[in-house]
Design an enzyme around this catalytic site. Structure first.
Site, PDB file in Angstrom:
ATOM      1  N   ASN A 158      -9.524  -0.231   1.402  1.00 57.83           N
ATOM      2  CA  ASN A 158      -8.480  -1.173   0.999  1.00 57.83           C
ATOM      3  C   ASN A 158      -8.662  -2.466   1.786  1.00 57.83           C
ATOM      4  O   ASN A 158      -8.631  -2.447   3.018  1.00 57.83           O
ATOM      5  CB  ASN A 158      -7.101  -0.559   1.290  1.00 57.83           C
ATOM      6  CG  ASN A 158      -5.943  -1.452   0.842  1.00 57.83           C
ATOM      7  OD1 ASN A 158      -5.952  -2.649   1.120  1.00 57.83           O
ATOM      8  ND2 ASN A 158      -4.964  -0.867   0.173  1.00 57.83           N
TER       9      ASN A 158
ATOM     10  N   ARG B  79      -5.021 -19.510   7.049  1.00 59.14           N
ATOM     11  CA  ARG B  79      -5.595 -20.869   7.033  1.00 59.14           C
ATOM     12  C   ARG B  79      -6.016 -21.176   5.595  1.00 59.14           C
ATOM     13  O   ARG B  79      -6.081 -20.274   4.762  1.00 59.14           O
ATOM     14  CB  ARG B  79      -6.831 -20.937   7.950  1.00 59.14           C
ATOM     15  CG  ARG B  79      -6.548 -20.879   9.444  1.00 59.14           C
ATOM     16  CD  ARG B  79      -5.941 -22.167   9.937  1.00 59.14           C
ATOM     17  NE  ARG B  79      -5.528 -22.059  11.343  1.00 59.14           N
ATOM     18  CZ  ARG B  79      -6.321 -22.326  12.374  1.00 59.14           C
ATOM     19  NH1 ARG B  79      -7.592 -22.699  12.166  1.00 59.14           N
ATOM     20  NH2 ARG B  79      -5.863 -22.211  13.617  1.00 59.14           N
TER      21      ARG B  79
ATOM     22  N   HIS C 211      -3.947  -3.954  -3.210  1.00 58.63           N
ATOM     23  CA  HIS C 211      -2.541  -3.827  -3.568  1.00 58.63           C
ATOM     24  C   HIS C 211      -1.980  -5.243  -3.713  1.00 58.63           C
ATOM     25  O   HIS C 211      -1.422  -5.781  -2.769  1.00 58.63           O
ATOM     26  CB  HIS C 211      -1.785  -3.050  -2.490  1.00 58.63           C
ATOM     27  CG  HIS C 211      -0.405  -2.641  -2.912  1.00 58.63           C
ATOM     28  ND1 HIS C 211       0.210  -1.510  -2.433  1.00 58.63           N
ATOM     29  CD2 HIS C 211       0.484  -3.199  -3.763  1.00 58.63           C
ATOM     30  CE1 HIS C 211       1.414  -1.398  -2.968  1.00 58.63           C
ATOM     31  NE2 HIS C 211       1.599  -2.402  -3.779  1.00 58.63           N
TER      32      HIS C 211
ATOM     33  N   HIS D 231      -0.939 -10.885   0.863  1.00 61.27           N
ATOM     34  CA  HIS D 231      -2.338 -10.710   1.216  1.00 61.27           C
ATOM     35  C   HIS D 231      -3.210 -10.873  -0.037  1.00 61.27           C
ATOM     36  O   HIS D 231      -3.643 -11.990  -0.316  1.00 61.27           O
ATOM     37  CB  HIS D 231      -2.641  -9.400   1.987  1.00 61.27           C
ATOM     38  CG  HIS D 231      -1.901  -8.186   1.540  1.00 61.27           C
ATOM     39  ND1 HIS D 231      -1.922  -7.719   0.234  1.00 61.27           N
ATOM     40  CD2 HIS D 231      -1.125  -7.302   2.222  1.00 61.27           C
ATOM     41  CE1 HIS D 231      -1.196  -6.609   0.155  1.00 61.27           C
ATOM     42  NE2 HIS D 231      -0.701  -6.333   1.351  1.00 61.27           N
TER      43      HIS D 231
ATOM     44  N   GLU E 123      -3.544  -0.965  -6.856  1.00 63.54           N
ATOM     45  CA  GLU E 123      -2.253  -0.334  -6.594  1.00 63.54           C
ATOM     46  C   GLU E 123      -1.131  -1.318  -6.891  1.00 63.54           C
ATOM     47  O   GLU E 123      -1.321  -2.549  -6.795  1.00 63.54           O
ATOM     48  CB  GLU E 123      -2.142   0.078  -5.120  1.00 63.54           C
ATOM     49  CG  GLU E 123      -3.200   1.040  -4.672  1.00 63.54           C
ATOM     50  CD  GLU E 123      -3.050   1.395  -3.211  1.00 63.54           C
ATOM     51  OE1 GLU E 123      -2.605   0.537  -2.431  1.00 63.54           O
ATOM     52  OE2 GLU E 123      -3.367   2.544  -2.858  1.00 63.54           O
TER      53      GLU E 123
ATOM     54  N   HIS F 105      -2.629   6.157   3.475  1.00 64.94           N
ATOM     55  CA  HIS F 105      -1.661   5.423   4.309  1.00 64.94           C
ATOM     56  C   HIS F 105      -1.724   5.901   5.761  1.00 64.94           C
ATOM     57  O   HIS F 105      -1.409   7.052   6.073  1.00 64.94           O
ATOM     58  CB  HIS F 105      -0.218   5.479   3.793  1.00 64.94           C
ATOM     59  CG  HIS F 105       0.574   4.302   4.280  1.00 64.94           C
ATOM     60  ND1 HIS F 105       0.783   3.150   3.540  1.00 64.94           N
ATOM     61  CD2 HIS F 105       1.165   4.080   5.469  1.00 64.94           C
ATOM     62  CE1 HIS F 105       1.497   2.287   4.247  1.00 64.94           C
ATOM     63  NE2 HIS F 105       1.756   2.823   5.421  1.00 64.94           N
ATOM     64  N   ASP F 106      -2.174   5.010   6.600  1.00 67.23           N
ATOM     65  CA  ASP F 106      -2.299   5.256   8.050  1.00 67.23           C
ATOM     66  C   ASP F 106      -3.332   6.317   8.408  1.00 67.23           C
ATOM     67  O   ASP F 106      -3.306   6.870   9.523  1.00 67.23           O
ATOM     68  CB  ASP F 106      -0.944   5.602   8.681  1.00 67.23           C
ATOM     69  CG  ASP F 106      -0.069   4.363   8.843  1.00 67.23           C
ATOM     70  OD1 ASP F 106       1.144   4.543   9.074  1.00 67.23           O
ATOM     71  OD2 ASP F 106      -0.606   3.231   8.742  1.00 67.23           O
TER      72      ASP F 106
ATOM     73  N   GLY G 181      -7.210   1.383   4.673  1.00 67.94           N
ATOM     74  CA  GLY G 181      -7.278  -0.059   4.858  1.00 67.94           C
ATOM     75  C   GLY G 181      -6.954  -0.495   6.268  1.00 67.94           C
ATOM     76  O   GLY G 181      -7.836  -0.901   7.024  1.00 67.94           O
TER      77      GLY G 181
HETATM   78  C1  LIG Z   1       0.134   2.434  -1.149  1.00 68.96           C
HETATM   79  C2  LIG Z   1      -0.274   2.396   0.276  1.00 68.96           C
HETATM   80  O1  LIG Z   1       0.047   3.238   1.061  1.00 68.96           O
HETATM   81  C3  LIG Z   1      -1.133   1.313   0.721  1.00 68.96           C
HETATM   82  O2  LIG Z   1      -2.253   1.296  -0.074  1.00 68.96           O
HETATM   83  C4  LIG Z   1      -0.523  -0.039   0.585  1.00 68.96           C
HETATM   84  O3  LIG Z   1      -1.386  -0.857  -0.137  1.00 68.96           O
HETATM   85  C5  LIG Z   1      -0.350  -0.656   1.914  1.00 68.96           C
HETATM   86  O4  LIG Z   1       0.189  -1.940   1.665  1.00 68.96           O
HETATM   87  P1  LIG Z   1       0.069  -3.035   2.815  1.00 68.96           P
HETATM   88  O5  LIG Z   1      -1.394  -3.242   3.079  1.00 68.96           O
HETATM   89  O6  LIG Z   1       0.773  -4.221   2.197  1.00 68.96           O
HETATM   90  O7  LIG Z   1       0.797  -2.458   4.023  1.00 68.96           O
HETATM   91  N1  LIG Z   2      -3.315   3.951  -0.596  1.00 70.70           N
HETATM   92  C1  LIG Z   2      -3.515   3.762   0.814  1.00 70.70           C
HETATM   93  C2  LIG Z   2      -4.335   2.541   1.058  1.00 70.70           C
HETATM   94  O1  LIG Z   2      -4.916   1.984   0.133  1.00 70.70           O
HETATM   95  C3  LIG Z   2      -4.471   2.007   2.422  1.00 70.70           C
HETATM   96  O2  LIG Z   2      -3.414   2.348   3.254  1.00 70.70           O
HETATM   97  P1  LIG Z   2      -3.582   1.929   4.805  1.00 70.70           P
HETATM   98  O3  LIG Z   2      -4.832   2.599   5.298  1.00 70.70           O
HETATM   99  O4  LIG Z   2      -3.696   0.434   4.848  1.00 70.70           O
HETATM  100  O5  LIG Z   2      -2.341   2.456   5.480  1.00 70.70           O
END
Ligand SMILES: CC(=O)[C@@H](O)[C@H](O)COP(=O)(O)O
Ligand SMILES: NCC(=O)COP(=O)(O)O
Length: 257
Positions: free
Chosen positions: A15, A26, A51, A58, A82, A203-204, A226
């Site tokens: 991600n 910037r 996303h 972003h 997403e 996520h995390d 991500g």
């Molecule tokens: C759906 C999810 O858990 C993540 O993919 C989400 O894209 C995180 O969004 P942010 O990067 O805006 O925190």
């Molecule tokens: N769907 C989860 C994602 O795309 C990334 O989540 P994160 O690693 O940024 O918490």
């Protein structure tokens, strides 16, 4: 899964939201989102996730189309977009037709994603949007909390996959709750598989907690990562970071029962 069935390798989808977040501070166009995606794919990532939130904090609309063009040079890789299908997501899906749409029930000003869909109350408004995506040839994954009893309803509304929201697992990592959380996600994943769904997660997730998740959660098709991965890339570079995350996935695969 029988003992003779080889486990499919869990795909890594990077991600790149947070590359865009830094870029947006910037008016210089650096760091490049498409360059980040290209380097991650060249290092072996199996996909790119974005996303594009309505406030464009972003990922911007322009990023969506520039990444879609890049992905055409990587036909083996998948593009996952997403978002909330009742907000801006469907316009991107109709125009870009990514491999996968991940429906996330976020409000427009939400700090980050922090919960999944709820059934039966969300079924009526999601069903036609899922049907439209599938008619366009786009796989649909529903962002879900790890609740085994919700998986059959996710399948009944037409989803191809669920994405298990993994922040509670990540928060429990290194605590006495770690193994109980892993067991809950394994049960939720098995319930999804039993309902005929495929299983994603995200996520995390990070280099510390990823291998155990891959080893204990059955049938994991894809992890999208991500925040922690991009943070690691600030230290290690994209290529070494993707290699490190692939090694975590391989270690988890090797430990699968
Ligand atoms: C759906 C999810 O858990 C993540 O993919 C989400 O894209 C995180 O969004 P942010 O990067 O805006 O925190
Ligand atoms: N769907 C989860 C994602 O795309 C990334 O989540 P994160 O690693 O940024 O918490």
């Amino acid at each position: 899964m029988t003992a003779s069935t080889p486990s499919r390798r869990t795909a890594l989808s990077v991600n790149v939201n947070k590359v865009a977040l830094v870029r947006n501070t910037r008016h210089l166009g650096i760091p490049s989102v498409t360059r980040a995606a290209q380097l991650c794919l060249a290092a072996g990532a199996q996909g790119i996730t974005i996303h594009p939130r309505p406030d464009e904090r972003h990922i911007r609309g322009t990023d969506v189309f520039e990444l879609a063009a890049l992905m055409r040079d990587w036909p083996q890789a998948e593009f996952n977009i997403e978002g909330n299908p009742t907000q801006n997501l469907m316009a991107f899906i109709r125009e870009v037709r990514p491999h996968q749409a991940t429906f996330v029930p976020d409000s427009e000003d939400q700090f980050t994603s922090d919960h999944g869909w709820n059934f039966p109350q969300d079924a009526e408004r999601l069903a036609p949007l899922i049907a439209e995506c599938r008619a366009l040839g786009v796989r649909v994954s529903l962002f879900m909390d790890p609740v085994p009893a919700q998986m059959a309803a996710a399948q009944a509304v037409g989803a191809d996959r669920v994405e298990l929201y993994t922040e509670p697992y990540a928060a429990a990592w290194g605590t006495a709750e770690q193994n109980a959380q892993l067991a809950l996600y394994a049960q939720a994943a098995q319930a999804a598989l039993d309902a005929g769904l495929e299983v994603n997660a995200g996520h995390d997730l990070n280099r510390d907690n990823l291998a155990a998740f891959v080893s204990q959660v059955p049938g994991l098709a894809e992890v999208s990562i991500g925040h922690a991965l991009i943070a690691d890339a600030l230290e290690l570079g994209y290529a070494a970071t993707v290699t490190a995350y692939q090694a975590c996935i391989d270690a988890g695969m090797a430990q699968r029962p």
